[in-house]
Each structure stands twice: as C-alpha cells, then as structure tokens.
Scaffold this motif. Structure first.
Motif, PDB file in Angstrom:
ATOM      1  N   PRO A 168      23.426  55.267  61.369  1.00  0.00           N
ATOM      2  CA  PRO A 168      24.771  55.381  60.788  1.00  0.00           C
ATOM      3  C   PRO A 168      24.713  55.796  59.322  1.00  0.00           C
ATOM      4  N   LYS A 169      25.801  56.390  58.856  1.00  0.00           N
ATOM      5  CA  LYS A 169      25.877  56.847  57.468  1.00  0.00           C
ATOM      6  C   LYS A 169      26.303  55.685  56.566  1.00  0.00           C
ATOM      7  N   ILE A 170      25.355  54.804  56.322  1.00  0.00           N
ATOM      8  CA  ILE A 170      25.597  53.662  55.442  1.00  0.00           C
ATOM      9  C   ILE A 170      24.545  53.667  54.334  1.00  0.00           C
ATOM     10  N   GLY A 171      24.905  53.062  53.217  1.00  0.00           N
ATOM     11  CA  GLY A 171      23.985  52.986  52.105  1.00  0.00           C
ATOM     12  C   GLY A 171      23.700  51.533  51.751  1.00  0.00           C
ATOM     13  N   GLY A 172      23.036  51.334  50.655  1.00  0.00           N
ATOM     14  CA  GLY A 172      22.721  49.989  50.203  1.00  0.00           C
ATOM     15  C   GLY A 172      23.301  49.718  48.840  1.00  0.00           C
ATOM     16  N   ILE A 173      23.668  48.490  48.619  1.00  0.00           N
ATOM     17  CA  ILE A 173      24.179  48.043  47.315  1.00  0.00           C
ATOM     18  C   ILE A 173      23.579  46.666  47.036  1.00  0.00           C
ATOM     19  N   SER A 174      23.244  46.419  45.782  1.00  0.00           N
ATOM     20  CA  SER A 174      22.689  45.126  45.391  1.00  0.00           C
ATOM     21  C   SER A 174      23.316  44.706  44.081  1.00  0.00           C
ATOM     22  N   PHE A 175      23.440  43.411  43.875  1.00  0.00           N
ATOM     23  CA  PHE A 175      24.032  42.874  42.656  1.00  0.00           C
ATOM     24  C   PHE A 175      23.532  41.462  42.442  1.00  0.00           C
ATOM     25  N   GLY A 176      23.532  41.033  41.185  1.00  0.00           N
ATOM     26  CA  GLY A 176      23.058  39.698  40.887  1.00  0.00           C
ATOM     27  C   GLY A 176      22.752  39.524  39.420  1.00  0.00           C
ATOM     28  N   ILE A 177      21.698  38.744  39.117  1.00  0.00           N
ATOM     29  CA  ILE A 177      21.348  38.440  37.738  1.00  0.00           C
ATOM     30  C   ILE A 177      19.971  38.998  37.427  1.00  0.00           C
ATOM     31  N   LYS A 214      25.001  36.735  26.014  1.00  0.00           N
ATOM     32  CA  LYS A 214      24.294  35.765  25.196  1.00  0.00           C
ATOM     33  C   LYS A 214      24.210  34.429  25.919  1.00  0.00           C
ATOM     34  N   ASP A 215      23.024  33.819  25.902  1.00  0.00           N
ATOM     35  CA  ASP A 215      22.801  32.498  26.494  1.00  0.00           C
ATOM     36  C   ASP A 215      23.163  32.439  27.972  1.00  0.00           C
ATOM     37  N   PHE A 216      23.019  33.580  28.665  1.00  0.00           N
ATOM     38  CA  PHE A 216      23.313  33.636  30.096  1.00  0.00           C
ATOM     39  C   PHE A 216      22.527  34.790  30.694  1.00  0.00           C
ATOM     40  N   PRO A 217      22.088  34.678  31.954  1.00  0.00           N
ATOM     41  CA  PRO A 217      21.349  35.793  32.557  1.00  0.00           C
ATOM     42  C   PRO A 217      22.187  37.070  32.584  1.00  0.00           C
ATOM     43  N   ASP A 218      21.514  38.195  32.406  1.00  0.00           N
ATOM     44  CA  ASP A 218      22.198  39.484  32.464  1.00  0.00           C
ATOM     45  C   ASP A 218      22.668  39.767  33.892  1.00  0.00           C
ATOM     46  N   LEU A 219      23.708  40.567  34.015  1.00  0.00           N
ATOM     47  CA  LEU A 219      24.259  40.929  35.310  1.00  0.00           C
ATOM     48  C   LEU A 219      23.872  42.365  35.652  1.00  0.00           C
ATOM     49  N   PHE A 220      23.633  42.644  36.942  1.00  0.00           N
ATOM     50  CA  PHE A 220      23.268  43.999  37.341  1.00  0.00           C
ATOM     51  C   PHE A 220      23.951  44.370  38.656  1.00  0.00           C
ATOM     52  N   VAL A 221      24.163  45.675  38.819  1.00  0.00           N
ATOM     53  CA  VAL A 221      24.670  46.250  40.070  1.00  0.00           C
ATOM     54  C   VAL A 221      23.920  47.549  40.305  1.00  0.00           C
ATOM     55  N   ASN A 222      23.362  47.728  41.504  1.00  0.00           N
ATOM     56  CA  ASN A 222      22.716  48.980  41.920  1.00  0.00           C
ATOM     57  C   ASN A 222      23.456  49.534  43.131  1.00  0.00           C
ATOM     58  N   TYR A 223      23.800  50.806  43.064  1.00  0.00           N
ATOM     59  CA  TYR A 223      24.575  51.427  44.150  1.00  0.00           C
ATOM     60  C   TYR A 223      23.848  52.690  44.597  1.00  0.00           C
ATOM     61  N   ASP A 224      23.339  52.679  45.848  1.00  0.00           N
ATOM     62  CA  ASP A 224      22.638  53.848  46.380  1.00  0.00           C
ATOM     63  C   ASP A 224      23.621  54.983  46.646  1.00  0.00           C
ATOM     64  N   MET A 225      23.252  56.181  46.216  1.00  0.00           N
ATOM     65  CA  MET A 225      24.097  57.361  46.445  1.00  0.00           C
ATOM     66  C   MET A 225      23.744  58.071  47.750  1.00  0.00           C
ATOM     67  N   ASN A 226      22.553  57.857  48.262  1.00  0.00           N
ATOM     68  CA  ASN A 226      22.174  58.500  49.526  1.00  0.00           C
ATOM     69  C   ASN A 226      22.215  57.472  50.651  1.00  0.00           C
ATOM     70  N   ASN A 227      22.184  57.962  51.887  1.00  0.00           N
ATOM     71  CA  ASN A 227      22.264  57.090  53.051  1.00  0.00           C
ATOM     72  C   ASN A 227      20.959  56.349  53.266  1.00  0.00           C
ATOM     73  N   LEU A 228      21.080  55.186  53.858  1.00  0.00           N
ATOM     74  CA  LEU A 228      19.910  54.371  54.145  1.00  0.00           C
ATOM     75  C   LEU A 228      19.032  55.017  55.226  1.00  0.00           C
ATOM     76  N   PHE A 229      19.685  55.573  56.247  1.00  0.00           N
ATOM     77  CA  PHE A 229      18.964  56.193  57.359  1.00  0.00           C
ATOM     78  C   PHE A 229      19.021  57.714  57.272  1.00  0.00           C
ATOM     79  N   GLN A 230      18.087  58.355  57.943  1.00  0.00           N
ATOM     80  CA  GLN A 230      18.063  59.813  57.995  1.00  0.00           C
ATOM     81  C   GLN A 230      19.269  60.330  58.773  1.00  0.00           C
ATOM     82  N   ASP A 231      19.666  61.569  58.478  1.00  0.00           N
ATOM     83  CA  ASP A 231      20.820  62.169  59.143  1.00  0.00           C
ATOM     84  C   ASP A 231      20.605  62.210  60.651  1.00  0.00           C
ATOM     85  N   ASN A 232      21.645  61.798  61.369  1.00  0.00           N
ATOM     86  CA  ASN A 232      21.670  61.813  62.836  1.00  0.00           C
ATOM     87  C   ASN A 232      20.635  60.884  63.462  1.00  0.00           C
ATOM     88  N   ARG A 233      20.012  60.022  62.649  1.00  0.00           N
ATOM     89  CA  ARG A 233      19.064  59.048  63.202  1.00  0.00           C
ATOM     90  C   ARG A 233      19.593  57.622  63.061  1.00  0.00           C
TER      91      ARG A 233
END
Length: 398
Positions: free
Chosen positions: A387-396, A366-385
């Motif tokens: 590193p095995k890293i993903g993306g995460i984002s958070f904010g308002i 109430k009376d404040f911006p909502d909070l969000f978190v997004n967490y990727d379950m798959n890798n950012l890059f294709q396999d063997n192309r």
C-alpha cells in the motif's frame, strides 16, 4: 600541596618561557659552547626599540639590524627577525643576551631593559641538542616533551597539555585548551550538537488510502506499542549570528528503528510479487492468538538541519527544520504467542523501499527534553508491492 601562585609572578615566568620558546623556534641556530671566536655585538634599547648609541638615524630597527648582519656576512631572515622582536616586545625585565649563528659566523644581540645598566643579567645559551643553561643557576631544557626552565628552586615546565609551575614550593598545574573550541562552546548560544537519543512513537501516514487487495484493519497499529528509537551524533556550524539569536546548520549520522506494532492476529508475509497477511498457526495448524505482532525497520540516516539558536537561558533554546535521507539496514517481523510465549523472527525485505527520505522538525526547550517530528516523504513499500503508506515518528530528544 597545590596552591595558586601570585599571578604577577606567573605572568612574568610565563612571558619568559614564551619568549624563549619563540626565539628557539624562530632563529636558525643558537650556540651553547663557550670559548667561541669573537663575534659582533649588537645592543638594543628594549624600551625605545632602537639600537643603543644611535643618533640622527631615521632607519627602523630592522633596517639597522639588517645592515649589521650583512657586515658580519650573515642574513636577517624573517624567522630570525620575528624571534628577536618577540623577545624585545615581551615582558622580560632583565637584560637578555641572544647568540645567533649562521654557518661559522655568529652575532650577539644584547637586549637592554635599562639603558643605564650595561651589564647583561640573563645569558641565553641553547645548543643544538635542545639543552642549555642560564647563568645565575638558571637552566633551560628543550625537548619533545616541552620546555623546562629552572631558577634555583623555582621551576616551570611547558608541555603540549599544559603548564606546571613550582614557585618556592607552591605548585600549580595549568591545563592548556584550544581557544577556538572554548569560544565555540561559550559563544552564548544554544546548540544541538553532540550525542543524541530519540525516544517516541511511530505510525503510518495515508492509512486512509489503504484499499484494493489490502484490508485497512490489517494495518491498524497499537498506539503505544508502536515505538520509535534512534541515536546518533550531530555537529553544528555557524552561518550568522546576531545579539539574541544565531543561524546554524547541523549534520550528523543516526541509526533508527521503526517498530510498527500490529493490533490484529495476522502478520506480514512476503509473497511472490507483493506483501500479504497470514494468520498465525501452530505446528498442528491451529490458529493461535498473538501477544506481540510487529514489523521492525532499521535505517541509517544522514540529517541536515538548519536551525535558529537562541541565547543560553531562553525558554526556547532552538528551532530546527530540515530533512534527512536514510538507507534500510534490516527489516523483520517478530511474533510472540500469547499462551506459550514462543517468539519467532522472520528477516526479509518485505518489498520495503531501501531509501528513506523526509522532513524533520525539532524544538528545543529549557529544562525539558527537546521535541522532534520526522515525516517520510516517500512510501514505505515499493510501488505496486504494498500500500501507498509512509512512516512518521515523533517524541523527545535527549
């Protein structure tokens, strides 16, 4: 000058209009021309909802009307009966004459409000062109724009968007609204529906696992330079509700941008089989320092978020947890030379996965911006192309 009219007057006029509209729509045809041949006259006692001068008759009003219609060679179908019943059940306080025709036959139905007074005060005649008149200077016009009723200087216009009333020079405009929408909006529970803007930061997940041909320092990000931006439209549906909270589900369409701001001078390049890093050099081959070095990934996403909505006025407005699936629309690197300010963009797939999916969480306050978190379950890059890293984002969420 627009003022409010007496509510009782407005109610009576409105009921008159509603009853007239209902009858015009529901009856098969209503005549307007005078001088027609004689027709059967049926008198109904509005107060008791029975035929006048009826005694020792256990039949219902509809059954009695059906018999009289049949004797006149006509049929009392469902639409005609509903039209008559609406007028009988309305708040009209004057006797009303309805002229109902089928083919070349007609029946006059007199609805009496006072059985002691046999005179008919209101005579409704509407022709097939949708126009007609009331006696005693009353006029009714029905067309595509709606219904207009005039009684001397008083006028009521009922259209698709609302009602206009002129009561002795006092004017009132009433806007008609969808009651179902009003109920949804005023249901008393908070909602995450509407147009949303997401502002926040993003980062890599599983960065500690970077190794092999890759140097983890090349993937180090600027904490506040790696920004996340998104916007979209969301709609909600009710699953169940209680006295203090409701379970809803929301869905929609969103566009988002990952901006991974690299801290080091090496920028991402696409090699033959995988991604790599290269030092930025000018046209003479000299290494040049960069003030900006980022990888941007644009996606279109479909979120599905079940959430618990609390009563309006609560400190926590809603709690949502769900998921999303997205598709990559574009990706590019952007570099900016520190000294000259020269900028370069390089659009490429960079062996990024085209499909993105993950988990999402939101907290409404109430009376404040909502909070969000997004967490990727798959890798950012294709396999063997890459590193095995993903993306995460958070904010308002605005």
């Amino acid at each position: 000058m627009k003022t409010l009219i007496n509510m009782n007057t407005l109610k009576k006029i409105s009921y008159s209009i509603i009853a007239t509209i209902a009858f015009i729509i529901s009856t098969n045809q209503v005549m307007a021309k005078g001088g027609e041949k004689d027709s059967t006259v049926i008198s109904i006692d509005k107060r008791n909802q029975t035929l006048l001068n009826q005694s020792n008759n256990t039949k219902t009003l509809r059954e009695n009307l059906q018999e009289l219609f049949q004797k006149s060679g006509m049929s009392l179908d469902d639409d005609t009966w509903r039209g008559i019943r609406r007028v009988v059940n309305s708040d009209l306080n004057k006797d009303t004459l309805l002229i109902i025709t089928q083919s070349d036959k007609s029946i006059k139905v007199v609805i009496n409000t006072n059985t002691k007074n046999s005179n008919v005060n209101t005579n409704v005649n509407v022709n097939t062109n949708g126009e007609g008149t009331y006696n005693n200077d009353k006029q009714v016009k029905v067309g595509l724009g709606g219904v207009v009723v005039k009684d001397g200087k008083d006028e009521v216009r009922v259209g698709w968007n609302g009602v206009y009333v002129n009561d002795g020079g006092r004017e009132t405009n009433i806007t008609l609204r969808d009651s179902a929408r009003i109920n949804r909006k005023n249901s008393g529970f908070n909602s995450r529906s509407g147009f949303n803007i997401y502002l926040g930061l993003n980062s890599f997940t599983n960065a500690s696992n970077i190794g092999g041909i890759y140097n983890s320092k090349d993937f180090e990000l600027s904490p506040f330079g790696s920004r996340y931006f998104g916007f979209g439209w969301t709609r909600s549906g009710m699953i169940s509700k209680g006295t203090k909270a409701a379970l809803k589900i929301s869905y929609g369409l969103e566009f988002s941008w990952y901006n991974f701001m690299l801290e080091n001078n090496a920028f991402i390049v696409k090699n033959t089989d995988n991604i790599g890093f290269a030092d930025y050099r000018d046209s003479k081959g000299n290494q040049v320092a960069l003030s900006r070095n980022k990888l941007t990934v644009a996606n279109i996403n479909i979120p599905i978020m079940p959430y618990v909505a609390f009563k309006k006025g609560s400190t926590i407005t809603y709690i949502a947890a769900g998921g999303y699936i997205g598709y990559r629309l574009d990706s590019y690197t952007k570099t900016k030379e520190e000294d000259s300010g020269k900028k370069e963009w390089n659009h490429s797939s960079f062996f990024l996965n085209n499909v993105r999916y993950g988990l999402a969480f939101e907290l409404g306050l109430k009376d404040f911006p909502d909070l969000f978190v997004n967490y990727d379950m798959n890798n950012l890059f294709q396999d063997n192309r890459g590193p095995k890293i993903g993306g995460i984002s958070f904010g308002i969420r605005l």
